[in-house]
Design an enzyme around this catalytic site. Structure first.
Site, short mmCIF file in Angstrom:
data_model
loop_
_atom_site.label_atom_id
_atom_site.label_comp_id
_atom_site.label_asym_id
_atom_site.label_seq_id
_atom_site.Cartn_x
_atom_site.Cartn_y
_atom_site.Cartn_z
CD GLU A 334 -2.43 1.30 2.76
OE1 GLU A 334 -3.41 2.07 2.86
OE2 GLU A 334 -1.99 0.65 3.71
CG HIS A 335 1.32 3.68 2.90
ND1 HIS A 335 0.85 4.91 2.51
CD2 HIS A 335 0.35 3.15 3.69
CE1 HIS A 335 -0.34 5.13 3.04
NE2 HIS A 335 -0.66 4.07 3.75
#
Length: 442
Positions: A334-335
């Site tokens: 995601e990040h």
């Protein structure tokens, strides 16, 4: 508490490597069973079920059917409750988020002459109703309100409503109300979890049904979205937080450890790994973590230790830079932070990540709150097929075609050939001499 999980890819077999890629919501079977009665109760009982679950799951004893929707007075009071510096930070973030998303907004229509006299293009119109989910289980998240509301407002969605769990006193986090109003959304329902997804899908006496729901949530929310995907568009898969902090030899491991804790502190169901091919960086990170924990609140220490000392987090030491790239792309986080003084040297090797924040001065914190790109991102390897939440999630596209009389004959000829080949007689007839009888000279 056990020690921080430490993995060396050179010592992992294929099964152990595959296990590192798993997320907490990878197996939703248990949650799928548990959300079923909640969904059915909301479908049949409506507001009464929402109030019951708000009291049972969120401890909101004062909640009633009459107070499910946030009142204008509650919005007004929030601005008196929230500190001025918090309001200023919300305004700053929203300004940047709006600036970013306005650049994303597509032109209402484009049209191109494909062949002389034959035109085709796309027309973009907003989705008519969207539910914005803002979680609250492990904290208050006005930033999620900012990230979901601003692109929806930029896209000009006519009907927007925020769904967020109530606090124990039956209210909504004041900063969330401030963020919503500044962003341009003033319909908020005190409703969270699987019951919020069901309410958005079916509607109740108080709540209008929506065509789509976006925003991150717990495995309960993810399971309910999946279960109700035939009733409401569930949007991109956004579950518990996850991050990979990549660090090369140009940075200190203590900095990598500092940023590793950012997503790990969200909750015990988060995932967070430091990935490096430098043993020095890995050892410096390990040594720095106790000092960083000493500067955190007790609850966030508990959450981050559960992640970093468990199966969904820790330090991954690879045997080479190329192996680090491979792990990142396999994980599809995601990040992703590229902690390096030369991050652009690494960027071209990354193909699977929802968000890529580059350099020592771009931690996830800045991405989450202030920079402008959307921080509502696909999780659980969703980055392989989805991008971040954007204006495009709030609009839909219609293809437009227009063929003039001079262009018709040539197009009809080729359409007729393919229609005949595929065995569709009506397709063929529609572009045959039969049509000409009705068109005449028009």
């Amino acid at each position: 508490m056990s020690s921080v999980s430490f993995y060396e890819t050179a010592n992992l077999n294929s099964e152990a490597y595959k296990n590192l890629l798993r997320r907490s919501e990878s197996d939703l079977s248990v949650f799928m069973e548990k959300v079923e009665p909640i969904i059915e109760a909301v479908r049949t009982e409506g507001d009464a079920a929402l109030v019951r679950y708000g009291r049972e799951f969120d401890g909101a004893k004062p909640l009633t059917e009459a107070t499910l929707k946030v009142s204008e007075a509650e919005f007004d009071a929030a601005f008196d409750t929230v500190d001025a510096e918090v309001i200023e930070a919300i305004e700053y973030g929203i300004t940047n988020i709006r600036s970013f998303h306005e650049e994303q907004k597509p032109d209402p229509m484009w049209f191109k002459e494909i062949r002389p006299g034959a035109f085709a293009g796309d027309r973009y119109t907003p989705i008519q109703s969207v539910a914005l989910y803002v979680p609250r289980g492990k904290g208050a998240f006005p930033s999620v309100t900012m990230m979901t509301s601003v692109p929806a407002v930029v896209a000009e969605v006519p009907e927007l409503a925020i769904f967020t769990p109530p606090t124990p006193d039956g209210s909504v986090d004041a900063a969330t109300l401030v963020a919503a109003r500044i962003a341009g959304v003033e319909t908020i329902y005190k409703c969270g979890g699987a019951q919020a997804v069901a309410a958005a899908a079916f509607g109740t006496k108080t709540i209008k049904p929506a065509l789509k729901i976006v925003g991150p949530g717990s495995p309960w929310v993810v399971a309910a979205k999946r279960r109700l995907s035939d009733m409401i568009d569930p949007g991109l898969p956004a579950g518990p937080s996850e991050a990979i902090i990549f660090a090369d030899e140009s940075v200190h491991g203590g900095l990598a450890a500092l940023d590793l804790l950012v997503e790990a502190e969200h909750g015990p169901d988060s995932s967070a790994f430091l990935v490096t091919h430098s043993r020095r960086v890995a050892e410096e990170a390990l040594a720095a973590l106790p000092d960083h924990w000493a500067e955190m609140t007790e609850q966030r220490v508990e959450f981050s230790k559960a992640v970093l000392c468990g199966e969904n987090g820790g330090i991954v030491l690879t045997s080479s830079l190329e192996e680090s790239y491979k792990f990142i792309n396999d994980y599809a986080p995601e990040h992703l932070e590229l902690l390096s003084t030369e991050p652009f040297e690494h960027l071209g090797h990354i193909t699977e990540a929802s968000e890529i924040l580059m350099g020592p001065h771009t931690p996830v914190s800045i991405g989450n709150f202030a920079l402008g790109p959307n921080a509502v991102l696909p999780t659980s390897q969703g980055a392989r097929t989805y991008g971040p939440l954007s204006v495009h999630d709030f609009v839909k596209c219609s293809s437009i075609g227009y063929v003039t009389r001079p262009a018709y004959a040539e197009m009809a000829k080729h359409a007729r050939v393919l229609a005949r080949y595929e065995g569709f007689s009506s397709h063929e007839n529609a572009v045959s001499d039969m049509r000409q009888k009705y068109l005449g000279n028009r």
